[in-house]
Design an enzyme around this catalytic site. Structure first.
Site, PDB file in Angstrom:
ATOM      1  N   MET A  34       0.845  -1.195   0.000  1.00 36.71           N
ATOM      2  CA  MET A  34       0.000   0.000   0.000  1.00 36.71           C
ATOM      3  C   MET A  34       0.882   1.247   0.000  1.00 36.71           C
ATOM      4  O   MET A  34       0.434   2.335   0.370  1.00 36.71           O
ATOM      5  CB  MET A  34      -0.931  -0.004   1.216  1.00 36.71           C
ATOM      6  CG  MET A  34      -1.901  -1.187   1.181  1.00 36.71           C
ATOM      7  SD  MET A  34      -3.416  -0.898   2.101  1.00 36.71           S
ATOM      8  CE  MET A  34      -2.782  -0.617   3.727  1.00 36.71           C
ATOM      9  N   HIS A  41       9.509  -3.331   3.402  1.00 32.90           N
ATOM     10  CA  HIS A  41       8.988  -3.600   2.053  1.00 32.90           C
ATOM     11  C   HIS A  41      10.133  -3.918   1.085  1.00 32.90           C
ATOM     12  O   HIS A  41      10.012  -4.778   0.219  1.00 32.90           O
ATOM     13  CB  HIS A  41       8.250  -2.372   1.502  1.00 32.90           C
ATOM     14  CG  HIS A  41       7.000  -2.010   2.237  1.00 32.90           C
ATOM     15  ND1 HIS A  41       6.906  -0.912   3.044  1.00 32.90           N
ATOM     16  CD2 HIS A  41       5.779  -2.609   2.260  1.00 32.90           C
ATOM     17  CE1 HIS A  41       5.671  -0.835   3.535  1.00 32.90           C
ATOM     18  NE2 HIS A  41       4.984  -1.846   3.083  1.00 32.90           N
ATOM     19  N   GLN A  65     -10.221  -2.430   2.639  1.00 35.15           N
ATOM     20  CA  GLN A  65      -9.729  -3.143   3.814  1.00 35.15           C
ATOM     21  C   GLN A  65      -9.665  -2.264   5.068  1.00 35.15           C
ATOM     22  O   GLN A  65      -9.212  -2.709   6.117  1.00 35.15           O
ATOM     23  CB  GLN A  65      -8.379  -3.800   3.528  1.00 35.15           C
ATOM     24  CG  GLN A  65      -7.209  -2.848   3.353  1.00 35.15           C
ATOM     25  CD  GLN A  65      -5.970  -3.597   2.881  1.00 35.15           C
ATOM     26  OE1 GLN A  65      -5.888  -4.042   1.731  1.00 35.15           O
ATOM     27  NE2 GLN A  65      -4.995  -3.762   3.762  1.00 35.15           N
ATOM     28  N   GLY A 152       4.721 -10.038   3.772  1.00 32.24           N
ATOM     29  CA  GLY A 152       5.487 -10.038   5.014  1.00 32.24           C
ATOM     30  C   GLY A 152       4.828 -10.868   6.107  1.00 32.24           C
ATOM     31  O   GLY A 152       3.598 -10.893   6.232  1.00 32.24           O
ATOM     32  N   ASP A 155       2.311  -9.229   9.030  1.00 35.21           N
ATOM     33  CA  ASP A 155       0.850  -9.413   9.020  1.00 35.21           C
ATOM     34  C   ASP A 155       0.599 -10.915   8.903  1.00 35.21           C
ATOM     35  O   ASP A 155       0.235 -11.415   7.834  1.00 35.21           O
ATOM     36  CB  ASP A 155       0.236  -8.649   7.839  1.00 35.21           C
ATOM     37  CG  ASP A 155       0.443  -7.156   7.987  1.00 35.21           C
ATOM     38  OD1 ASP A 155      -0.156  -6.559   8.881  1.00 35.21           O
ATOM     39  OD2 ASP A 155       1.234  -6.581   7.214  1.00 35.21           O
ATOM     40  N   ARG A 192       2.819   2.530   9.731  1.00 35.62           N
ATOM     41  CA  ARG A 192       2.048   3.277  10.733  1.00 35.62           C
ATOM     42  C   ARG A 192       2.925   3.750  11.903  1.00 35.62           C
ATOM     43  O   ARG A 192       2.440   4.514  12.751  1.00 35.62           O
ATOM     44  CB  ARG A 192       0.902   2.421  11.250  1.00 35.62           C
ATOM     45  CG  ARG A 192      -0.183   2.194  10.190  1.00 35.62           C
ATOM     46  CD  ARG A 192      -1.391   1.471  10.753  1.00 35.62           C
ATOM     47  NE  ARG A 192      -2.532   1.535   9.855  1.00 35.62           N
ATOM     48  CZ  ARG A 192      -2.971   0.533   9.101  1.00 35.62           C
ATOM     49  NH1 ARG A 192      -2.348  -0.631   9.106  1.00 35.62           N
ATOM     50  NH2 ARG A 192      -4.028   0.682   8.327  1.00 35.62           N
TER      51      ARG A 192
HETATM   52  O1  PAF Z   1      -0.130  -5.793   3.566  1.00 40.16           O
HETATM   53  C1  PAF Z   1      -0.533  -4.867   2.828  1.00 40.16           C
HETATM   54  O2  PAF Z   1       0.164  -3.882   2.580  1.00 40.16           O
HETATM   55  C2  PAF Z   1      -1.935  -4.960   2.232  1.00 40.16           C
HETATM   56  O3  PAF Z   1      -2.822  -5.552   3.114  1.00 40.16           O
HETATM   57  C3  PAF Z   1      -1.961  -5.657   0.864  1.00 40.16           C
HETATM   58  C4  PAF Z   1      -1.542  -7.119   0.978  1.00 40.16           C
HETATM   59  C5  PAF Z   1      -1.048  -4.934  -0.100  1.00 40.16           C
HETATM   60  C6  PAF Z   1      -3.390  -5.632   0.298  1.00 40.16           C
HETATM   61  O4  PAF Z   1      -3.848  -4.326   0.138  1.00 40.16           O
END
Ligand code: PAF
Length: 285
Positions: A34, A41, A65, A152, A155, A192
């Site tokens: 995102m 990342h 989401q 990752g 999550d 965040r």
């Molecule tokens: O982990 C994230 O950044 C988001 O939940 C994802 C997997 C890109 C889906 O929008």
């Protein structure tokens, strides 16, 4: 100077790129994000690069989401800086669609899941979250047709949800998890974290410290309920407002009460002020 990674916004351009590279015999890796990219990342991009010839990164802040009282509007949007970072690690293409490319007028489909999406962890506090994630990830996997996609472990429940949806919906892309990257004091990297005040940022390390201590206690034979209870009390004393801190089976997310039921994962979510942090670790020596 790095060459800037090309950016496309249309599904058709993404497909054209992937089709051409695959026709040339190359293996394609996908890293859905995102944006608001940090070193965590970039480590996913590097993990994709280790198994693929080309790495495509998607940047899309997915409205579906976020719950009604969550941070969709203020979620950091930093496309120019993201592109610079992706160029520095040699990503090959950025797919950064507008919202109506992903959700055109009349869009009427949702992926709604059971199994790991209903484990009574994140889903208890964010009831529509995994449907939003599952819907967009299904679309991104279908759009990209990559050989492998990397997500990752930070999550962790999301990773299991995505593995399950790919299996259940016969999506051919292999789903890989990559380890959580941490700041020097152990705080899991997250887009965040920038919401934390200086004072909250100092206290935030306690989330990982507490999970690490609880994992150690469990490994040394302490009762799992006692170890997780003590961990919750410690975080509450440190001013965290805890959503959950639990020991679960690492593959099914079922509650566990003994090491014999393992492999075990400790998962937690807690707020510091207005910022909600999540983290998890494996209980292993
Ligand atoms: O982990 C994230 O950044 C988001 O939940 C994802 C997997 C890109 C889906 O929008």
């Amino acid at each position: 100077m790095n060459t800037q990674v090309p950016i496309v916004g249309a599904i058709e351009e993404l497909r054209r790129y992937v089709g051409a590279r695959r026709a040339a015999g190359e293996r394609i890796g996908l890293v859905p994000t995102m944006g608001a990219l940090h070193a965590g990342h970039l480590s996913l991009v590097e993990a994709a690069r280790r198994t693929a010839d080309r790495v495509v990164v998607t940047i899309f802040v997915n409205p579906a989401q976020f719950g009604p009282n969550e941070d969709f509007a203020r979620y950091p949007r930093t496309l120019a800086a993201d592109v610079e970072k992706l160029s520095s690690v040699g990503a090959d293409l950025v797919f950064a669609p507008m919202a109506d490319e992903i959700y055109p007028p009349g869009f009427a489909t949702k992926v709604v899941m059971e199994g790991p999406a209903c484990a009574d962890l994140e889903d208890r506090f964010r009831p529509t979250h995994f449907s939003g994630v599952a819907t967009v990830v299904t679309k991104l996997l279908n759009q990209a047709q990559a050989d492998v996609a990397v997500f990752g472990e930070k999550d962790y429940q999301q990773l299991l949800v995505i593995k399950r949806l790919a299996r259940d919906l016969d999506i051919a892309t292999e789903i890989l998890g990559a380890p959580t990257l941490r700041e020097a004091d152990g705080l899991a990297m997250s887009s965040r974290n920038i919401y934390l005040s200086r004072e909250e940022r100092e206290r935030a390390r306690q989330l990982h410290d507490t999970l690490t201590d609880a994992a150690r206690r469990i490994l040394h034979g302490d009762d799992i309920g006692a170890a997780t209870g003590a961990a919750r009390a410690r975080l509450a004393d440190a001013g965290f407002d805890i959503d959950y801190l639990e020991a679960r089976h690492a593959e099914t997310l079922a509650p566990v009460s003994s090491l014999d039921e393992g492999p075990i994962r400790l998962l937690a979510a807690a707020k510091l002020g207005a910022t909600r942090l999540i983290d998890n670790i494996a209980v292993q020596s």
